[in-house]
Motif scaffolding. Structure first.
Motif, PDB file in Angstrom:
ATOM      1  N   PHE A  42       0.861  -1.194   0.038  1.00 26.46           N
ATOM      2  CA  PHE A  42      -0.014  -0.188  -0.038  1.00 26.46           C
ATOM      3  C   PHE A  42       0.922   1.211   0.063  1.00 26.46           C
ATOM      4  N   LYS A  43       1.888   1.234   0.789  1.00 27.89           N
ATOM      5  CA  LYS A  43       2.812   2.329   1.005  1.00 27.89           C
ATOM      6  C   LYS A  43       3.407   2.790  -0.461  1.00 27.89           C
ATOM      7  N   GLY A  44       3.909   1.568  -1.002  1.00 25.54           N
ATOM      8  CA  GLY A  44       4.666   1.814  -2.357  1.00 25.54           C
ATOM      9  C   GLY A  44       3.874   2.305  -3.439  1.00 25.54           C
ATOM     10  N   ILE A  45       2.524   1.996  -3.506  1.00 24.37           N
ATOM     11  CA  ILE A  45       1.791   2.280  -4.703  1.00 24.37           C
ATOM     12  C   ILE A  45       1.547   3.888  -4.425  1.00 24.37           C
ATOM     13  N   ASN A  46       1.078   4.283  -3.367  1.00 23.06           N
ATOM     14  CA  ASN A  46       0.914   5.714  -2.857  1.00 23.06           C
ATOM     15  C   ASN A  46       2.175   6.365  -3.095  1.00 23.06           C
ATOM     16  N   LEU A  47       3.315   6.036  -2.809  1.00 21.22           N
ATOM     17  CA  LEU A  47       4.552   6.610  -3.235  1.00 21.22           C
ATOM     18  C   LEU A  47       4.921   6.833  -4.838  1.00 21.22           C
ATOM     19  N   MET A  48       4.239   5.962  -5.536  1.00 20.94           N
ATOM     20  CA  MET A  48       4.350   5.900  -6.869  1.00 20.94           C
ATOM     21  C   MET A  48       3.286   7.252  -7.383  1.00 20.94           C
ATOM     22  N   GLU A  49       2.074   7.225  -6.726  1.00 22.25           N
ATOM     23  CA  GLU A  49       1.323   8.478  -7.212  1.00 22.25           C
ATOM     24  C   GLU A  49       1.917   9.810  -6.818  1.00 22.25           C
ATOM     25  N   LEU A  50       2.812   9.781  -5.951  1.00 17.42           N
ATOM     26  CA  LEU A  50       3.599  11.270  -5.619  1.00 17.42           C
ATOM     27  C   LEU A  50       4.857  11.316  -6.296  1.00 17.42           C
ATOM     28  N   ASN A  51       4.962  10.281  -7.341  1.00 15.99           N
ATOM     29  CA  ASN A  51       6.247  10.394  -8.100  1.00 15.99           C
ATOM     30  C   ASN A  51       7.461   9.985  -7.323  1.00 15.99           C
ATOM     31  N   LYS A  52       7.445   9.652  -6.119  1.00 18.63           N
ATOM     32  CA  LYS A  52       8.587   9.225  -5.331  1.00 18.63           C
ATOM     33  C   LYS A  52       9.066   7.723  -5.791  1.00 18.63           C
ATOM     34  N   LEU A  53       9.667   7.788  -6.795  1.00 19.12           N
ATOM     35  CA  LEU A  53       9.639   6.219  -7.475  1.00 19.12           C
ATOM     36  C   LEU A  53      10.517   5.732  -6.854  1.00 19.12           C
ATOM     37  N   ASN A  54      11.942   6.211  -6.468  1.00 22.01           N
ATOM     38  CA  ASN A  54      12.896   5.433  -5.806  1.00 22.01           C
ATOM     39  C   ASN A  54      12.533   4.701  -4.425  1.00 22.01           C
ATOM     40  N   GLU A  55      11.775   5.819  -3.439  1.00 22.69           N
ATOM     41  CA  GLU A  55      11.335   5.379  -2.311  1.00 22.69           C
ATOM     42  C   GLU A  55      10.150   4.177  -2.668  1.00 22.69           C
ATOM     43  N   ALA A  56       9.284   4.389  -3.743  1.00 24.54           N
ATOM     44  CA  ALA A  56       8.267   3.386  -4.021  1.00 24.54           C
ATOM     45  C   ALA A  56       8.799   2.061  -4.437  1.00 24.54           C
ATOM     46  N   GLU A  57       9.752   1.907  -5.028  1.00 24.34           N
ATOM     47  CA  GLU A  57      10.427   0.959  -5.498  1.00 24.34           C
ATOM     48  C   GLU A  57      10.876  -0.007  -4.205  1.00 24.34           C
ATOM     49  N   LYS A  58      11.736   0.589  -3.393  1.00 20.78           N
ATOM     50  CA  LYS A  58      12.201   0.241  -1.952  1.00 20.78           C
ATOM     51  C   LYS A  58      10.896  -0.694  -1.338  1.00 20.78           C
ATOM     52  N   PHE A  59       9.742   0.062  -1.124  1.00 13.82           N
ATOM     53  CA  PHE A  59       8.618  -0.451  -0.336  1.00 13.82           C
ATOM     54  C   PHE A  59       8.055  -1.508  -1.074  1.00 13.82           C
ATOM     55  N   LEU A  60       8.141  -1.367  -2.397  1.00 14.68           N
ATOM     56  CA  LEU A  60       7.662  -2.859  -3.146  1.00 14.68           C
ATOM     57  C   LEU A  60       8.508  -3.890  -3.055  1.00 14.68           C
ATOM     58  N   TRP A  61       9.873  -3.863  -2.929  1.00 14.27           N
ATOM     59  CA  TRP A  61      10.469  -4.938  -2.902  1.00 14.27           C
ATOM     60  C   TRP A  61      10.424  -5.244  -1.273  1.00 14.27           C
ATOM     61  N   LYS A  62      10.343  -4.557  -0.486  1.00 19.17           N
ATOM     62  CA  LYS A  62      10.105  -4.846   0.911  1.00 19.17           C
ATOM     63  C   LYS A  62       8.644  -5.715   1.076  1.00 19.17           C
ATOM     64  N   SER A  63       7.821  -5.524   0.293  1.00 17.88           N
ATOM     65  CA  SER A  63       6.673  -6.470   0.162  1.00 17.88           C
ATOM     66  C   SER A  63       6.870  -7.683  -0.362  1.00 17.88           C
ATOM     67  N   ARG A  64       7.544  -7.579  -1.202  1.00 16.10           N
ATOM     68  CA  ARG A  64       8.217  -9.026  -1.778  1.00 16.10           C
ATOM     69  C   ARG A  64       8.811  -9.851  -0.780  1.00 16.10           C
ATOM     70  N   ASN A  65       9.777  -9.219  -0.001  1.00 14.10           N
ATOM     71  CA  ASN A  65      10.617  -9.823   0.794  1.00 14.10           C
ATOM     72  C   ASN A  65       9.948 -10.564   2.034  1.00 14.10           C
ATOM     73  N   PHE A  66       8.723  -9.783   2.255  1.00 12.33           N
ATOM     74  CA  PHE A  66       7.962 -10.244   3.544  1.00 12.33           C
ATOM     75  C   PHE A  66       6.780 -11.195   3.210  1.00 12.33           C
ATOM     76  N   GLN A  67       6.671 -11.662   1.883  1.00 12.14           N
ATOM     77  CA  GLN A  67       5.893 -12.601   1.666  1.00 12.14           C
ATOM     78  C   GLN A  67       6.389 -14.093   2.380  1.00 12.14           C
ATOM     79  N   PRO A  68       5.250 -14.667   2.932  1.00 11.26           N
ATOM     80  CA  PRO A  68       5.523 -15.926   3.592  1.00 11.26           C
ATOM     81  C   PRO A  68       6.157 -17.029   2.726  1.00 11.26           C
ATOM     82  N   LYS A  69       7.133 -17.766   3.409  1.00 10.31           N
ATOM     83  CA  LYS A  69       7.788 -18.813   2.748  1.00 10.31           C
ATOM     84  C   LYS A  69       7.544 -20.227   3.323  1.00 10.31           C
ATOM     85  N   ASN A  70       7.225 -20.929   2.234  1.00 10.52           N
ATOM     86  CA  ASN A  70       6.745 -22.452   2.286  1.00 10.52           C
ATOM     87  C   ASN A  70       5.494 -22.608   3.081  1.00 10.52           C
ATOM     88  N   VAL A  71       4.298 -21.841   3.030  1.00 10.33           N
ATOM     89  CA  VAL A  71       3.198 -21.958   3.761  1.00 10.33           C
ATOM     90  C   VAL A  71       2.179 -22.134   2.835  1.00 10.33           C
TER      91      VAL A  71
END
Length: 615
Positions: A134-163
């Motif tokens: 959620f945080k990443g896509i709102n930063l995209m709308e504010l054109n803060k693309l570097n921050e947006a990418e950082k939080f989108l990758w955080k979202s990816r890294n927090f995905q549950p593993k082997n569940v």
């Protein structure tokens, strides 16, 4: 950009809702009267919380922002937002969604941060992943693309593993994360990266059979190719996206695709009129969200400006003005009310936060003292355990090295045998055939009868054809071009040669960085792809196949896909070729995913270049 992220936002929020036992998402389809009646009939607080929240989510789905906010305010009054439970996370997330929908992106980020605080306390990785998304896509709308990418990758890294129970939900969220990263890269004009990440999004969408994700990612491909003026590929993916969306009744996606079609036929007024009329008919026939109508008319206006179609341009501009006026009347009233409520509530929560911090600090002092004593007690025990772990790791490493050496020896022996056979074919059979041709050519042609001349010519042609066949078999057994030109050129030549001998179109594609690996590793990869393509030719009855290699950073992403019938499970279990592929995949420490359906077969290989054996 907003069109795509909004879709991802809604879907991901529905994913997180499905985790909460007390909030049953199946009630979202109930009529408005039935929803309100359920709330009135509640006899306890827990029931009221559940029904008021469901009503808030239901009205948002119906684009009734005022009613959604009123029901969410009722939910807030029934609970304590300082409680550490999933209901608190959902309330902050839905408030973030309402802010996002009305363009209040900084407020939306604040609510996402609150949801993240509680999700971290709950240690719920899926809720944490949603919050960062959620945080990443709102930063995209504010054109803060570097921050947006950082939080989108955080979202990816927090995905549950082997569940197992969260696998499908994780796949859908991964699809939206990679799709948004692809759009971000496209906005930064990094086309190769955009294609690479959208390919991953497309793979996750197909893996989870996402009815909306598949047409969305296909649409993103079309937009990327349109920006590159590659109309042929853009049309290919637009047609795919339209079919996928129509099949799943996502007519808002179809409408946007119709708008993109206008950009494919800028110099053909007849076709632009046809697609524009199709879009207008679709708007009249289906109940399409006003947000997507706005997006469609914005796309159409750009196309008509480029093609100088004044009549259509004027019509589209008038429609967009009327829609924006309606949206402004609704949003202005909402924004005035909600911002006032928001700041009043923030002041109240700030005082509660200060009291909570004071109590937490006292608890932290006792907790730190207790933890320190436990850590000291466990220190000596941990030291001995660690020594044992080091020994176990050494044993495992030696075993892995032995396995790698065994696999490498097997493949090395196989390659040597292939080279020997290729040399025997080239020097032996091919030489004999050339010798036979030489002797036949010494016959006096003019002295032969017409019938014998025909037989003579056919014999020479058959010998020439056999020489070509032997030469091709020899080259396939030992691809010398790898040593001379590298993996990509060898694969491209291989696919081109196969098209000349088989009735199948093989499209080879390479995106990303140049591939520089040892010749041994490149040969292993070549053999894997060669075996997959041979299986398609022998068993799939396909008319078209695609071999695609994406190389980005330290990853190699290989896709081999066909439009054939696939193969039976008995063929899969008994095939020597697939066993050879499996052994080579194991040697590379790579992963192989397969998908078989009525539309064909797809093999996806992911190779971590940092994890391949050193040869």
């Amino acid at each position: 950009m907003k069109y795509f992220t909004f879709i991802g936002f809604l879907l991901c929020y529905q994913i997180s809702i499905s985790q909460h036992d007390s909030i049953n998402a199946t009630l979202l389809s109930n009529k408005v009267y039935e929803n309100e009646k359920r709330f009135e009939n509640c006899t306890n607080k827990a029931c009221q919380i559940k029904e008021s929240f469901l009503n808030a989510e239901y009205f948002l789905e119906e684009d009734d922002i005022f009613s959604s906010q009123n029901w969410l305010d009722k939910t807030k009054n029934l609970i304590s937002l300082k409680e550490v439970d999933t209901t608190t996370v959902f309330v902050h997330s839905l408030q973030s969604e309402l802010f996002y929908y009305n363009g209040l992106h900084q407020f939306a980020i604040n609510e996402a941060d609150k949801a993240l605080i509680t999700a971290h306390k709950l240690k719920d990785s899926l809720l944490i992943s949603n919050g960062y998304f959620f945080k990443g896509i709102n930063l995209m709308e504010l054109n803060k693309l570097n921050e947006a990418e950082k939080f989108l990758w955080k979202s990816r890294n927090f995905q549950p593993k082997n569940v197992q129970k969260t696998y499908l939900r994780s796949s859908i969220l991964n699809e939206h994360i990679y799709n948004n990263i692809a759009q971000l890269k496209q906005h930064l004009k990094q086309t190769d990266s955009a294609i690479f990440y959208n390919t991953k999004a497309y793979w996750y969408a197909k893996k989870s059979h996402s009815k909306r994700g598949i047409p969305n990612t296909e649409q993103t491909f079309a937009q990327i190719y349109l920006e590159q003026n590659d109309t042929e590929n853009a049309l290919l993916y637009l047609n795919k996206s339209i079919l996928s969306a129509q099949k799943s009744n996502y007519f808002d996606v179809v409408l946007v695709n119709y708008g993109l079609m206008l950009h494919c036929y800028l110099n053909n007024e007849e076709k632009t009129n046809l697609w524009f009329q199709k879009a207008l008919d679709l708007i009249n026939e289906k109940k399409i969200n006003i947000t997507y109508q706005t997006y469609f008319y914005e796309i159409a206006i750009k196309a008509f400006k480029k093609s100088n179609q004044v009549k259509n341009l004027t019509f589209a501009q008038d429609k967009l003005i009327r829609i924006n006026e309606d949206i402004s009347l609704i949003n202005n009233s909402y924004i005035q009310n909600i911002t006032k409520k928001y700041f009043e509530n923030e002041n109240k929560l700030l005082k509660q936060e200060l009291d909570l911090i004071k109590n937490q600090r006292e608890k932290q002092i006792y907790f730190i003292a207790s933890v320190g004593l436990i850590i000291f007690s466990l220190g000596i025990w941990f030291f001995f355990i660690q020594k044992q772990k080091i020994k176990n790791k050494e044993i495992i490493t030696l075993q892995q090295q032995k396995e790698i050496a065994k696999l490498e020896a097997l493949m090395d022996g196989e390659e040597k045998e292939r080279m020997r056979l290729a040399q025997d074919l080239h020097d032996g059979i091919n030489g004999d055939l050339s010798y036979i041709k030489y002797h036949l050519s010494s016959i006096e042609y003019e002295s032969l009868s017409n019938e014998n001349k025909t037989l003579f010519d056919k014999s020479i042609d058959m010998i020439d054809y056999s020489c070509d066949q032997v030469r091709n078999i020899s080259h396939n057994l030992s691809p010398t071009t790898i040593n001379d030109f590298g993996l990509i050129t060898s694969l491209k030549n291989y696919c081109n040669k196969l098209e000349g001998f088989h009735p199948i179109k093989i499209n080879f594609q390479h995106f990303g960085n140049d591939i520089k690996l040892s010749k041994n590793i490149e040969t292993v990869i070549y053999r894997i792809i060669q075996e997959l393509v041979n299986n398609i030719i022998k068993h799939a009855d396909a008319s078209e196949a695609v071999v695609q290699i994406n190389s980005y950073d330290d990853n190699l992403f290989i896709t081999v896909e066909d439009n054939g019938k696939g193969f039976e499970s008995s063929q899969k279990n008994a095939g020597i070729g697939l066993k050879n592929i499996a052994s080579r995949i194991a040697f590379l420490n790579a992963t192989l995913e397969e998908e078989h359906n009525a539309n064909g077969t797809t093999f996806t290989i992911n190779i971590d270049l940092n994890n391949i054996p050193k040869t």
